[in-house]
Design a protein around this motif. Structure first.
Motif, PDB file in Angstrom:
ATOM      1  N   HIS A  76       0.819  -1.218   0.000  1.00  0.00           N
ATOM      2  CA  HIS A  76       0.000   0.000   0.000  1.00  0.00           C
ATOM      3  C   HIS A  76       0.856   1.273   0.000  1.00  0.00           C
ATOM      4  O   HIS A  76       0.632   2.169  -0.815  1.00  0.00           O
ATOM      5  N   SER A  82      -3.832  -0.071  -3.963  1.00  0.00           N
ATOM      6  CA  SER A  82      -5.006   0.274  -3.155  1.00  0.00           C
ATOM      7  C   SER A  82      -5.086  -0.687  -1.969  1.00  0.00           C
ATOM      8  O   SER A  82      -4.483  -1.766  -1.977  1.00  0.00           O
ATOM      9  N   THR A  83      -5.852  -0.293  -0.972  1.00  0.00           N
ATOM     10  CA  THR A  83      -6.011  -1.138   0.207  1.00  0.00           C
ATOM     11  C   THR A  83      -6.652  -2.475  -0.164  1.00  0.00           C
ATOM     12  O   THR A  83      -6.216  -3.533   0.302  1.00  0.00           O
ATOM     13  N   LEU A  84      -7.659  -2.426  -1.017  1.00  0.00           N
ATOM     14  CA  LEU A  84      -8.332  -3.652  -1.443  1.00  0.00           C
ATOM     15  C   LEU A  84      -7.377  -4.575  -2.197  1.00  0.00           C
ATOM     16  O   LEU A  84      -7.318  -5.787  -1.921  1.00  0.00           O
ATOM     17  N   LEU A  88      -6.199  -8.327  -1.076  1.00  0.00           N
ATOM     18  CA  LEU A  88      -6.421  -9.463  -1.977  1.00  0.00           C
ATOM     19  C   LEU A  88      -5.108 -10.192  -2.264  1.00  0.00           C
ATOM     20  O   LEU A  88      -5.073 -11.425  -2.307  1.00  0.00           O
TER      21      LEU A  88
END
Length: 140
Positions: A76, A82-84, A88
């Motif tokens: 990150h 991104s955080t997502l 993942l």
């Protein structure tokens, strides 16, 4: 003489550092939680008492928590994911290394609480110990 780190990462018996702790590969996913009852080389018991591996759960939890935090922060903050996407990627990596991490935690814990016996290693290397082939069991 086999090294401590080599034995931990090689997942071998802490007493003789020759016999395998597990009958299958960590990345084969074939019978992932199956472990020998005794060392195939020296006969050392891998389950000295009921609930012996509860300590390995703490090693697994602490290690995986720090790894997860560091992995997500690296992706990150350093690589700008991104955080997502970072989470993942963590799920993918955790899924791939789950069995290895489970076994590694057991190996670390067993080596922490067991003593190495170089005379047993010498006897195993010389062929002086004759241990019957142990059966693998699915003890957790």
């Amino acid at each position: 003489m086999p090294s401590l780190l080599g034995s931990i990462f090689g997942m071998t018996c802490p007493k003789c550092r020759r016999g395998d702790l597990f009958p299958t590969s960590s990345f084969g996913f074939d019978k992932p939680f199956m472990q020998y009852e005794h060392c195939p080389e020296c006969g050392n018991s891998y389950f000295p008492e009921p609930g012996f591996y509860y300590g390995a759960m703490f090693i697994s939890y602490i290690g995986s928590a720090f790894f997860s935090m560091g992995f997500v922060m690296l992706l990150h903050w350093v690589f700008g994911w991104s955080t997502l996407a970072s989470f993942l990627a963590l799920l993918v990596v955790a899924g791939l290394f789950f069995v290895w991490w489970f076994r590694f935690s057991r190996s670390v814990y067993f080596h922490l609480v067991s003593k190495y016996h170089p005379e047993v290693t010498k006897a195993v290397d010389a062929g002086e110990l004759h241990v019957p082939t142990p059966e693998a069991t699915s003890r957790n």
